[in-house]
Design an enzyme around this catalytic site. Sequence first.
Site, PDB file in Angstrom:
ATOM      1  N   HIS A 198      -5.763  -4.803   5.770  1.00 29.12           N
ATOM      2  CA  HIS A 198      -5.777  -3.418   5.299  1.00 29.12           C
ATOM      3  C   HIS A 198      -4.946  -3.214   4.036  1.00 29.12           C
ATOM      4  CE1 HIS A 198      -6.717  -3.346   9.611  1.00 29.12           C
ATOM      5  NE2 HIS A 198      -7.677  -2.542   9.221  1.00 29.12           N
ATOM      6  N   GLY A 199      -4.591  -4.304   3.360  1.00 30.85           N
ATOM      7  CA  GLY A 199      -3.970  -4.181   2.053  1.00 30.85           C
ATOM      8  C   GLY A 199      -2.489  -3.884   2.023  1.00 30.85           C
TER       9      GLY A 199
END
Lengths: 425, 255, 194
Positions: free
Chosen positions: C159-160
């Site tokens: 999810h970065g």
Amino acid sequence: MAGLHNSEFSNPVINWIDTRLPIFTMMQKEYGSFPTPKNFNYFWNFGALATVNLLLMIATGVFLAMNYTPNTSMAFESVQRIMRDVNYGWLLRYLHSNGASMFFIVVYIHIFRGMYYGSYKKPRELLWILGVVILLLMMATAFMGYVLPWGQMSYWGATVITNLFSAIPLVGDSIVTLLWGGFSVDNPTLNRFFSLHYLMPFVLIAVVFLHVAALHITGSNNPLGIDVKTPQDTLPFHPYYTAKDSVGMCVWAMVLAALVFFAPNFLGDPANFIPANPLQTPAEIVPEWYFLPFYAILRSVPDKLGGVSMMFGSIIVLFILPWLDTSPVRSARFRPIYRVLMWVLVIDLLALGAVGAHRPEGIWVVIGRASTAWYFLHFLVLLPLLGKFEKTLPLPDSISQPVLKGGIGGGPLAGAAAAQSMEKN
Amino acid sequence: MRPVALALFAGLLAGPALVPAAFAQDAADLPKQNWSFAGPFGTYDRASAQRGFQVYKEVCSACHSMKLVHYRDLSGIGFDAKQIAAIAATVEVSGGVNDDGEPFNRPGLPSDMFKSPFANDNAARAANNGALPPDQSVLLNAREGGADYIYDLLTGYADPPAGMTMGDGMNYNKYFPGHQIAMGQPLHDDQVVYSDGTKATIEQEARDVTTFLAFVANPEMEERKRLGAKAIIFLALLTGVTYAVKRRVWADVDH
Amino acid sequence: MADSAAATIGHHPPGHGPADGTKRDFLALVAGAGGAVLVGALAWPFIDSMNPSKDVLALSSTDVDISPIPAGSAITVVWRGKPIFVRHRTAKEITEAQNVKVADLIDPSAPATDAERIKAGHEQWLVVIGICTHLGCIPLGNKPTDPRGDYGGWFCPCHGSQYDTAGRVRHGPAPLNLPLPPYAFETDTKIKIG
């Protein structure tokens, strides 16, 4: 018959659920107000005890399965890991192994009660047959469960019992190979026994449900073996029999606790603490105690197919018991000869148990054959004849009557109190 | 009917109990010992079990494995973490493979299981005249007669009676089934030197090592009996109360 | 409840007063409480059996030789079944980590300063549990060629989330800094985790 149920429960949440799915009404009807004969003795505890025992077996079994490994190279070690490293693993395992013994004790007493008081007779034949199905499922489950620790007795028990099927003409050997998944008891066998051992208890639950459903159609038998005639003959199940069953459950729990905590391996075989060795048979192969009478029957017949047939026959005969016993009177209390025969049968089964525990030599062979013969004589010859020749004692008019007379089971004071309560009605 | 029913119930409970008793016939002939761990309140004599570990380490472990026991388990007979680490570090165990893919050894850790004297069963047989010394992890439970049998076996070596032909390499033992055992007499007076000054007679060594074997076979026993005492007392009280409730509930019923 | 049940079928002998009922209710209460205690006490062993067992707890320490790790790289070792990143930081990475103000962090709770997150005297070594605090993925960035995000530490591909060179979260959605395992330097080139 669609439509909402008209629930009588006042609690709004219970009412809401019950209106849509009347489980509370059902529970109230089947276990709350269910009219139950008022003259049960403590033998009538054992059905409830068996149910609780089954639930304990499933609960402990599910948690044991979280740590058990059904692989021949790891099964023995994984059981010992449960005993040593898993938190309370020893308690779960000993509850499971001794719980199995308790389950059989409870069910055997339950069966004895059914026989002694003629509970299998019309209209309860199907109820009885479902009970025999439960017994068979229990035996299969217990046998496969005993294989899982993969000790010497596990392995050789599995070998001997699966080999029973090789006695079947023509297809026997193919069936055995199919059961094994190979050419000897090995990893595929262990793996499938684990799968089935996990499945069967849930099948058992389903049959127990049918057994209870059938019971609630016919109603319970009672120690007098006569039908319920008036409401005076019955009591609501709750609180009378919930209270009485609770007493039995406490005693049952104490016996189980004594075994689990102070003699956990008393009923087991030391040989099962030796890891399975396919190349060496232990000096004596004995099943767990609850199979000993059947094992004795198997060994008493000097013919392979004959022995296997007799052993399975000893259970099959129970299926047709309702039609073998031709007497119209249910309870042994009013059948003087049958009463004696029942106790002889108990002694016969204990003798068979002792035979099963000893090497088939000398006197044990003789006792084994005599006891086996008597077992079948009892069911196949004596019971059918007895119904024709036995002079039974006069039956009371109703369940309440012996109480009023101050006869069986109650003193004169109890009779007086009963008379008073009758007047009040 | 009631007394009969009670008698039957007792009989059915006792029935299965008679069966193992029938099996224990041979075991019944074994001389009995008083064990610290016997009875409902028995515990393992820590000092005896620790001496027994010494006997196992210096004598038995030359041939017998104990594959299900870990060094950390020794805390159950009173060794502290330092002692256990020191005991474990005396052995070399396989550490798997290093970053170059080569197998390497490392000193033992408390989390390691007892190191086996032989790499595998065949090696054990080859070194022991064809006989496999059984693993001792649960040996005590695996023998009819339990602790008494182990003790009697260890102290039961003698000259064979006149006229008895002994197999090649076999030894006479009064309590071994068949009386011919492949294991030579393992314990003698002063076989080990106890650091606590206890005199190492053969009986003392046998008693100590049996206590240790009882512990490794049933390490949960003390906790089990402690919990059991509580459970039985609680259930007895609950039975009493439940029976009283049942009596009250049934008080107004004629039956 | 017992009384009402008895009443419905008319078994109410005379002389059965309220005192009796109270005593019975009390007994039933004691029995019910006893049963509840029994069920509760029996439930605990079942629940506890799912907690880590003794053999799992015993495998609680791992020795790691850190000498072969080149500056700017990290290795992954396994401790209690979890990946542990052992990172050999360059001087530039150390300076970057030291210069971050705690107030700028997403998770300023201790240990948040670089000094708190390493062992004094071993500033070039960062040891963190390599599990993204968002949803448990394993961030990238051990090799210099891996994506490391804008802050030069680790980048979680799920999810970065981005972590800096002290293992602190600098860009969401992860809420917390990478946790530190218990460890100690046995020698300058060997650490013991656990």
